[in-house]
Motif scaffolding. Structure first.
Motif: not given
Length: 458
Positions: A152-172
């Motif tokens: 997601n960092r390749v697509k996102a402007a910041t590492i925070e945005e990449a983490i937020a995008m990842s969190a949308d897919r995480l379960k647990g």
């Protein structure tokens, strides 16, 4: 730790000195204060924010913090930003390659990541990643998490945005700290299943699984990270993103019963006070005529104190704990585990001889340890032994990063309370009730799935 005790998966620690001070020693002492959360492996990665992350230095290995790191390691690990980890494995085996931090280089730079918890849909995400050509070198869901953020960092402007995008897919349930070249970023799962706190020492900011690690390095507790919150620490200070906040909360009740250190405060609740309340609730529910109340070191001692305060029965120390014996839960055979229990705990005969005893522990998982302890008390001359447990009976497994065995291995899942009582050799047995949790944690929303089969994340 004993074979039939529950185990937390990990402890995480991150630190950023804006003034450029060295952080490796603080990471060492912070991890030592979190050692109770994981004893299989330890590691840290540090970097200099004035560099390019090419100067990242890392060491991780199997063993306790004091076994993994030596004086020359701390002198070699230079940097003013860093992350650290202590591990007990639930997802992924107990092997050196699964030790953390996870450090990776990719097209936009580098990152180092530490993770506590369990990603339920890790296998699904891993399959997707491997089909996209991402090699996996470990069996840990933390590697899956790192790849998800990098993708997601390749697509996102910041590492925070990449983490937020990842969190949308995480379960647990999870608490994650990511070190990028000039940022320290933490995220807590939206339900608050796993803990994460913020601390401060001068111009240095700390993220940690527990407040006890802040105390260990002379830092002050600032606040808990909110469930779903992404917090970013840079040279300009702290930024917070709460877009993922607002879901139904489900804090892990076992942090308050057993996992967290007694001197920690978690989501506004004193761990010590919660355990005192558990003991008091047990005494109100299951009073018995006895001469003394004793606790199983170390986890049952505070609840035993609470039981004694409520019942008026004197509290006593019946066991001596040898702190220098190796970790019994990794012993390979039942006989060796049995020997390890006897080597770690011995009974003070003069305290228990001729006494009717109430013994308090936080849980009964398989029943093997309690059976041995009762046998030791009877051999020392105890007249009767009444068991009181400061949690309800375990009936279901946990999927969020707590090592609860399968239902077939949980003694209460296969046997009635009366059968368990006979199995462990007690004169009576009573558990805390699920309804008692509300008063114990001041109505904090909690996850009780291992007792009720009601899982916040399906």
């Amino acid at each position: 730790m004993f074979e039939d005790k529950l185990h937390e998966e990990c402890g995480v620690f991150g630190i950023y000195s804006i003034d450029g001070e060295e952080v490796s020693r603080d990471i060492y002492f912070g991890l030592t204060a979190l050692q109770h959360r994981g004893q299989e492996a330890a590691g840290m990665a540090v970097s200099d924010t004035k560099g390019t992350m090419g100067n990242l230095v890392m060491k991780k290995d199997m063993g306790l913090v004091s076994e993994v790191f030596h004086k020359d390691d701390l002198e070699r690990l230079h940097g003013n930003i860093g992350v650290g980890h202590v591990r007990y494995s639930t997802t992924g085996g107990s092997t050196p390659e699964n030790a953390q931090p996870m450090a990776m280089k990719y097209i936009k730079g580098s990152l180092a990541l530490v993770h506590n918890g369990n990603i339920i849909n890790a296998e699904e995400l891993k399959s997707e990643q491997m089909h996209r050509g991402m090699p996996h070198y470990t069996t840990s869901d933390s590697e899956v998490l790192a790849y998800e953020i990098i993708s997601n960092r390749v697509k996102a402007a910041t590492i925070e945005e990449a983490i937020a995008m990842s969190a949308d897919r995480l379960k647990g349930g999870y608490a994650v700290i990511v070190m990028s070249p000039r940022k320290l970023v933490g995220i807590r799962d939206p339900y608050g299943i796993k803990p994460l706190v913020l601390g401060k020492k001068g111009n240095t900011y700390i993220l940690s699984s527990e407040s006890s690690a802040l105390t260990a390095i002379g830092a002050e507790f600032v606040r808990d990270i909110e469930p779903g919150e992404i917090i970013s620490i840079t040279k300009d200070g702290i930024k917070s993103d709460k877009e993922l906040c607002g879901r139904k909360r489900a804090h892990c009740i076992f942090e308050y019963i057993y996992f967290a250190r007694n001197d920690s405060v978690m989501d506004g609740i004193s761990i010590h006070d919660a355990r005192i309340k558990a003991g008091r609730a047990l005494a109100k529910k299951a009073r018995v005529d006895a001469d003394i109340v004793v606790g199983v070191p170390d986890s049952g001692l505070v609840a035993a104190e609470g039981y004694a305060l409520e019942s008026g029965i004197p509290f006593a120390l019946a066991f001596h704990k040898n702190s220098y014996i190796g970790r019994s839960f990794i012993k390979p055979t039942d006989e060796e585990r049995r020997t390890a229990v006897h080597m770690k705990l011995s009974v003070l005969d003069s305290v228990v001889k001729g006494k009717n005893i109430v013994i308090i522990d936080d849980s009964i998982v398989r029943g093997t340890t309690m059976r041995q302890l009762i046998e030791m008390l009877r051999n020392a001359g105890a007249k009767s032994v009444h068991v009181r447990i400061s949690s309800p009976p375990f009936l279901y497994p946990c999927y969020y990063g707590t090592d609860v065995p399968t239902a077939s291995q949980l003694i209460a899942s296969e046997h009635s309370k009366e059968d368990v009582c006979r199995n462990v050799g007690a004169d009576s047995l009573e558990y805390l009730a699920v309804d008692d949790f509300a008063a114990m944690v001041n109505d904090l929303p909690i996850c009780t799935a291992c007792f009720t089969n009601e899982y916040p994340v399906k």
